[in-house]
Scaffold this motif. Structure first.
Motif, PDB file in Angstrom:
ATOM      1  N   ILE A 166       0.832  -1.199   0.000  1.00 58.26           N
ATOM      2  CA  ILE A 166       0.000   0.000   0.000  1.00 58.26           C
ATOM      3  C   ILE A 166       0.868   1.251   0.000  1.00 58.26           C
ATOM      4  O   ILE A 166       2.030   1.216   0.380  1.00 58.26           O
ATOM      5  N   GLN A 167       0.278   2.355  -0.437  1.00 58.70           N
ATOM      6  CA  GLN A 167       0.935   3.660  -0.390  1.00 58.70           C
ATOM      7  C   GLN A 167       0.725   4.253   0.998  1.00 58.70           C
ATOM      8  O   GLN A 167      -0.408   4.282   1.498  1.00 58.70           O
ATOM      9  N   VAL A 168       1.807   4.704   1.635  1.00 56.60           N
ATOM     10  CA  VAL A 168       1.697   5.284   2.972  1.00 56.60           C
ATOM     11  C   VAL A 168       2.392   6.643   3.025  1.00 56.60           C
ATOM     12  O   VAL A 168       3.315   6.917   2.254  1.00 56.60           O
ATOM     13  N   ARG A 169       1.949   7.479   3.952  1.00 56.07           N
ATOM     14  CA  ARG A 169       2.526   8.799   4.171  1.00 56.07           C
ATOM     15  C   ARG A 169       2.555   9.075   5.680  1.00 56.07           C
ATOM     16  O   ARG A 169       1.790   8.482   6.441  1.00 56.07           O
ATOM     17  N   GLN A 170       3.422   9.978   6.086  1.00 55.97           N
ATOM     18  CA  GLN A 170       3.444  10.373   7.490  1.00 55.97           C
ATOM     19  C   GLN A 170       3.617  11.873   7.601  1.00 55.97           C
ATOM     20  O   GLN A 170       4.273  12.510   6.777  1.00 55.97           O
ATOM     21  N   ALA A 171       3.011  12.461   8.625  1.00 51.00           N
ATOM     22  CA  ALA A 171       3.090  13.898   8.834  1.00 51.00           C
ATOM     23  C   ALA A 171       3.917  14.252  10.056  1.00 51.00           C
ATOM     24  O   ALA A 171       4.202  15.418  10.306  1.00 51.00           O
ATOM     25  N   SER A 172       4.335  13.245  10.835  1.00 54.05           N
ATOM     26  CA  SER A 172       5.017  13.519  12.100  1.00 54.05           C
ATOM     27  C   SER A 172       6.490  13.856  11.932  1.00 54.05           C
ATOM     28  O   SER A 172       7.097  14.466  12.806  1.00 54.05           O
ATOM     29  N   GLY A 173       7.092  13.421  10.809  1.00 50.28           N
ATOM     30  CA  GLY A 173       8.509  13.659  10.607  1.00 50.28           C
ATOM     31  C   GLY A 173       9.401  12.658  11.299  1.00 50.28           C
ATOM     32  O   GLY A 173      10.628  12.789  11.278  1.00 50.28           O
ATOM     33  N   ASP A 174       8.823  11.630  11.937  1.00 51.12           N
ATOM     34  CA  ASP A 174       9.623  10.593  12.590  1.00 51.12           C
ATOM     35  C   ASP A 174      10.363   9.776  11.542  1.00 51.12           C
ATOM     36  O   ASP A 174       9.890   9.598  10.416  1.00 51.12           O
ATOM     37  N   GLU A 175      11.510   9.266  11.920  1.00 46.79           N
ATOM     38  CA  GLU A 175      12.316   8.486  10.987  1.00 46.79           C
ATOM     39  C   GLU A 175      11.751   7.072  10.854  1.00 46.79           C
ATOM     40  O   GLU A 175      11.639   6.331  11.838  1.00 46.79           O
ATOM     41  N   MET A 176      11.392   6.713   9.642  1.00 44.83           N
ATOM     42  CA  MET A 176      10.906   5.366   9.335  1.00 44.83           C
ATOM     43  C   MET A 176      11.584   4.904   8.051  1.00 44.83           C
ATOM     44  O   MET A 176      11.548   5.612   7.047  1.00 44.83           O
ATOM     45  N   GLY A 177      12.185   3.735   8.081  1.00 51.71           N
ATOM     46  CA  GLY A 177      12.861   3.200   6.909  1.00 51.71           C
ATOM     47  C   GLY A 177      12.466   1.764   6.658  1.00 51.71           C
ATOM     48  O   GLY A 177      11.548   1.230   7.298  1.00 51.71           O
ATOM     49  N   PHE A 178      13.170   1.144   5.731  1.00 50.54           N
ATOM     50  CA  PHE A 178      12.854  -0.223   5.337  1.00 50.54           C
ATOM     51  C   PHE A 178      12.865  -1.156   6.553  1.00 50.54           C
ATOM     52  O   PHE A 178      13.816  -1.177   7.324  1.00 50.54           O
ATOM     53  N   GLY A 179      11.787  -1.913   6.707  1.00 51.48           N
ATOM     54  CA  GLY A 179      11.685  -2.862   7.803  1.00 51.48           C
ATOM     55  C   GLY A 179      11.045  -2.310   9.055  1.00 51.48           C
ATOM     56  O   GLY A 179      10.720  -3.079   9.975  1.00 51.48           O
ATOM     57  N   SER A 180      10.845  -0.993   9.127  1.00 56.71           N
ATOM     58  CA  SER A 180      10.201  -0.396  10.302  1.00 56.71           C
ATOM     59  C   SER A 180       8.736  -0.813  10.363  1.00 56.71           C
ATOM     60  O   SER A 180       8.084  -1.029   9.339  1.00 56.71           O
ATOM     61  N   ARG A 181       8.215  -0.893  11.581  1.00 53.97           N
ATOM     62  CA  ARG A 181       6.802  -1.207  11.779  1.00 53.97           C
ATOM     63  C   ARG A 181       6.050   0.070  12.087  1.00 53.97           C
ATOM     64  O   ARG A 181       6.512   0.915  12.854  1.00 53.97           O
ATOM     65  N   ALA A 182       4.897   0.220  11.456  1.00 52.22           N
ATOM     66  CA  ALA A 182       4.117   1.444  11.617  1.00 52.22           C
ATOM     67  C   ALA A 182       2.644   1.108  11.795  1.00 52.22           C
ATOM     68  O   ALA A 182       2.160   0.069  11.326  1.00 52.22           O
ATOM     69  N   MET A 183       1.938   2.001  12.476  1.00 53.39           N
ATOM     70  CA  MET A 183       0.505   1.855  12.692  1.00 53.39           C
ATOM     71  C   MET A 183      -0.266   2.688  11.673  1.00 53.39           C
ATOM     72  O   MET A 183       0.012   3.870  11.487  1.00 53.39           O
ATOM     73  N   ILE A 184      -1.211   2.068  10.998  1.00 53.26           N
ATOM     74  CA  ILE A 184      -2.090   2.788  10.058  1.00 53.26           C
ATOM     75  C   ILE A 184      -3.223   3.415  10.860  1.00 53.26           C
ATOM     76  O   ILE A 184      -3.964   2.707  11.549  1.00 53.26           O
ATOM     77  N   TYR A 185      -3.361   4.735  10.778  1.00 54.91           N
ATOM     78  CA  TYR A 185      -4.392   5.388  11.578  1.00 54.91           C
ATOM     79  C   TYR A 185      -5.445   6.128  10.756  1.00 54.91           C
ATOM     80  O   TYR A 185      -6.456   6.581  11.313  1.00 54.91           O
ATOM     81  N   ASP A 186      -5.247   6.250   9.439  1.00 55.61           N
ATOM     82  CA  ASP A 186      -6.262   6.924   8.624  1.00 55.61           C
ATOM     83  C   ASP A 186      -6.039   6.585   7.150  1.00 55.61           C
ATOM     84  O   ASP A 186      -4.943   6.166   6.766  1.00 55.61           O
ATOM     85  N   TYR A 187      -7.095   6.741   6.353  1.00 50.52           N
ATOM     86  CA  TYR A 187      -7.015   6.489   4.911  1.00 50.52           C
ATOM     87  C   TYR A 187      -7.529   7.702   4.155  1.00 50.52           C
ATOM     88  O   TYR A 187      -8.622   8.190   4.437  1.00 50.52           O
ATOM     89  N   ASP A 188      -6.730   8.197   3.210  1.00 55.17           N
ATOM     90  CA  ASP A 188      -7.126   9.326   2.368  1.00 55.17           C
ATOM     91  C   ASP A 188      -7.675   8.770   1.058  1.00 55.17           C
ATOM     92  O   ASP A 188      -6.923   8.364   0.174  1.00 55.17           O
ATOM     93  N   ALA A 189      -8.999   8.734   0.939  1.00 56.98           N
ATOM     94  CA  ALA A 189      -9.630   8.130  -0.233  1.00 56.98           C
ATOM     95  C   ALA A 189      -9.392   8.934  -1.497  1.00 56.98           C
ATOM     96  O   ALA A 189      -9.309   8.371  -2.588  1.00 56.98           O
TER      97      ALA A 189
END
Length: 207
Positions: A166-189
């Protein structure tokens, strides 16, 4: 008629002309019921649908989107080639401008198709939006080198056990790279992507 064919099957319009023939043939077969419209093209987040969603063309079936893209790019290329038919232009300059025209046709086709896709999403996109909302609240694994406000992909496991990119985006500016685990909290239709946060940022000990 001869001049039109010369332009339609000259560089760069010929590239789109052949694709347009395939598109017309496909829709003729759809019209006569030989093949069906691929409504399921929007249901799979990976593959062509995933790619189209990544460039802002997600929503309607991939066959509809690609048909629009090819038709618009063909028209832009055809019109541009006619404008280049100037007797005072050197052949080398025409060749260079024709290459530029190829890029202009692709970009122009993408821009116009993106505008046309927006209203079409209301006709094709309801079931997919519901199914993709099922990913909200799930943990995904980042599959790109970084995730920003305008770039990122992740792999998520759906409720039925299948995995999807899936396509993901983040607005927090936290560092996330390959293999990182992230929580999906919203979907922009409208823009076809999910908002994510690093698992650590959620403060949930279960993750």
């Amino acid at each position: 008629m001869g001049e039109f064919l010369d332009v339609a099957f000259g560089f760069p319009t010929a590239l789109f002309s052949f694709l347009l023939v395939v598109v017309v043939g496909y829709w003729v077969l759809v019209l006569f019921g030989v093949v069906g419209l691929d409504d399921d093209a929007t249901a799979e987040p990976g593959g062509a649908a995933g790619f189209l969603g990544g460039i802002g063309l997600g929503g309607p079936p991939a066959t509809v989107v690609l048909s629009l893209l090819i038709a618009v790019a063909w028209f832009v290329s055809l019109a541009g080639t006619v404008l280049l038919e100037q007797p005072d232009l050197a052949n080398s300059l025409v060749a260079m401008l024709s290459t530029v025209l190829l890029l202009v046709a692709l970009v122009g086709g993408w821009l116009v198709t993106r505008l046309l896709v927006r209203p079409l999403r209301h006709f094709f996109h309801t079931d997919e939006t519901v199914s993709r909302n099922a990913f909200v609240g799930r943990v995904c694994v980042i599959r790109t080198g970084l995730v920003s406000v305008d770039f990122g992909q992740a792999e998520v496991t759906s409720p039925d056990g299948s995995s999807a990119v899936i396509q993901v985006r983040q607005a927090s500016g936290d560092e996330m790279g390959f293999g990182s685990r992230a929580m999906i909290y919203d979907y922009d239709a409208d823009r076809e992507f999910f908002w994510v946060l690093p698992v650590e940022a959620t403060g949930d000990p279960d993750y």
